[in-house]
Enzyme design. Structure first.
Site, PDB file in Angstrom:
ATOM      1  N   PRO A  16       7.966  12.077  51.412  1.00  0.00           N
ATOM      2  CA  PRO A  16       8.002  11.663  50.003  1.00  0.00           C
ATOM      3  C   PRO A  16       9.401  11.834  49.432  1.00  0.00           C
ATOM      4  CG  PRO A  16       6.940  13.804  50.232  1.00  0.00           C
ATOM      5  CD  PRO A  16       7.194  13.311  51.615  1.00  0.00           C
ATOM      6  N   GLN A  94       1.771  12.188  47.654  1.00  0.00           N
ATOM      7  CA  GLN A  94       2.118  13.556  47.261  1.00  0.00           C
ATOM      8  C   GLN A  94       1.824  13.748  45.774  1.00  0.00           C
ATOM      9  OE1 GLN A  94       6.244  14.986  46.371  1.00  0.00           O
ATOM     10  NE2 GLN A  94       5.993  16.144  48.265  1.00  0.00           N
ATOM     11  N   TYR A 177       9.546  23.029  42.120  1.00  0.00           N
ATOM     12  CA  TYR A 177       8.635  22.498  41.122  1.00  0.00           C
ATOM     13  C   TYR A 177       7.539  23.537  40.837  1.00  0.00           C
ATOM     14  CZ  TYR A 177      11.372  18.383  42.133  1.00  0.00           C
ATOM     15  OH  TYR A 177      12.425  17.529  42.303  1.00  0.00           O
ATOM     16  N   ARG A 225       3.186  20.742  51.103  1.00  0.00           N
ATOM     17  CA  ARG A 225       4.625  20.839  51.356  1.00  0.00           C
ATOM     18  C   ARG A 225       5.157  22.139  50.762  1.00  0.00           C
ATOM     19  NH1 ARG A 225       9.581  16.363  50.778  1.00  0.00           N
ATOM     20  NH2 ARG A 225      10.072  16.700  52.958  1.00  0.00           N
ATOM     21  N   GLY A 318      13.925  10.791  56.461  1.00  0.00           N
ATOM     22  CA  GLY A 318      14.080  10.508  55.046  1.00  0.00           C
ATOM     23  C   GLY A 318      15.231   9.587  54.724  1.00  0.00           C
ATOM     24  N   ARG A 319      16.411  10.155  54.545  1.00  0.00           N
ATOM     25  CA  ARG A 319      17.559   9.339  54.122  1.00  0.00           C
ATOM     26  C   ARG A 319      17.902   8.257  55.127  1.00  0.00           C
ATOM     27  NH1 ARG A 319      17.951  14.146  51.687  1.00  0.00           N
ATOM     28  NH2 ARG A 319      18.849  14.256  49.590  1.00  0.00           N
TER      29      ARG A 319
END
Length: 357
Positions: A16, A94, A177, A225, A318-319
């Protein structure tokens, strides 16, 4: 790879990654989200995990985040989940609450890395304790009743995700978060049942897991996660992560998506190739639960090494996947897999990567 009733065609997953592209600020995904995720599915990923999706409007990282806080948002997600699955990938989503790191800017709005002013669409953030992240707005400490309400919001969003057709749900308890703010002793100074020792600090996450597990189908995998370390002395670390992972497994979690950092501002993170893989390995072995590894895994042979050495059960690209939506198809060719054994959409077989002899 199989988790509960779900079989993935390979162990290359899209993690995500927030795109900050709900430009109407209504939490609804757009045509951009459809093409972004479906193109990665047609590019060969085994699982596509859709970006941070807020369980409340105030749980967004930015006003431009997507959400699943109300039933009216289900239909657009249904379109995207169906598109991902039609291309042969498993579709996961997610669910997140940004906590004290919410109400920040995005590329279309400005204020990137800053708190969005209230008059520009920002909001008062909340957290386990009234401690600001860096120069962001100081959050308000949540009451126990508000914590219970957030638990229910995760449950309701998970039901909506299942209704929209997603194959799996991931709960975001990493990167500073809200849920990782509760876990970390440096950001959770509460003295009630949601603070103090590790049992208190992980209480909200376990309650959310129980509620989510109770509303999604028995055959749906549940993923969490985590940040395995906040890279700060006296803070969250790998030993606590392993203990948490063991508890999550006992509560019905099927896999731990292992990342690091994002909790404490200004720490030094030793970023290098495969720098987070060892944490996935330690969680996997210490808690006897499947894990994914992520973080500067950019080459097919690196990914294959992680899997062959049993350091993780899947790798997340990811990237590199932002640069190359067909990274898995390229990897198959680099590793010598014949084209007829790879998940090419039939429309694209004529353009298959040349297999390395």
């Amino acid at each position: 790879m199989r988790l509960r009733g779900l079989t993935m065609r390979n162990r290359i997953w899209l993690p995500p990654m927030d795109t900050y592209s709900a430009l109407a600020h209504d939490g609804r995904p757009t045509d951009f989200h459809y093409q972004h995720y479906v193109s990665r599915a047609s590019g060969g990923f085994g699982m596509v995990i859709v970006e941070s999706t807020a369980v409340t409007p105030e749980g967004r990282i930015s006003p431009c985040d997507v959400g699943l806080w109300e039933d009216s948002q289900i239909d657009t997600w249904e379109w995207i989940a169906r598109g991902i699955k039609n291309q042969g990938a498993a579709a996961a989503i997610q669910l997140n609450h940004a906590g004290r790191k919410g109400s920040t800017g995005c590329f279309s709005l400005g204020y990137e890395g800053q708190s969005v002013p209230l008059e520009e669409g920002g909001w008062q953030t909340v957290a386990p304790s009234a401690l600001a992240y860096g120069k962001l707005r100081e959050p308000r400490e949540l009451s126990v009743d508000e914590i219970h309400e957030i638990v229910h919001k995760f449950r309701d969003a998970a039901w909506r995700a299942m209704t929209a057709g997603f194959d799996a749900v991931e709960i975001h308890a990493a990167h500073g978060y809200l849920l990782s703010e509760f876990l970390d002793p440096l950001t959770n100074l509460r003295q009630d049942e949601y603070g103090g020792n590790l049992a208190g600090r992980m209480r909200i996450l376990l309650e959310i897991v129980d509620e989510v597990r109770g509303v999604i189908r028995e055959d749906m995998p549940l993923i969490v996660r985590v940040s395995a370390t906040d890279w700060a002395e006296g803070g969250w670390d790998i030993a606590q992560t392993v203990e948490l992972a063991s508890a999550l497994k006992a509560h019905g979690v099927d896999l731990i998506d292992v990342s690091t950092g994002g909790i404490i501002d200004g720490v030094t993170i030793p970023v290098k190739k495969l720098y987070q893989v060892r944490f996935a390995d330690e969680v996997r072995r210490g808690a006897n639960i499947p894990t994914t590894a992520v973080g500067l895994i950019t080459k097919p042979k690196q990914a294959e090494h992680v899997l062959k050495e049993h350091m993780a059960d899947a790798v997340e690209i990811g990237r590199a996947a932002l640069r190359d939506p067909s990274w898995p198809l390229r990897a198959y060719a680099k590793l010598g897999v014949p084209t007829e054994q790879t998940p090419y959409p039939p429309q694209y077989v004529r353009g298959a990567f040349k297999v390395k002899e």
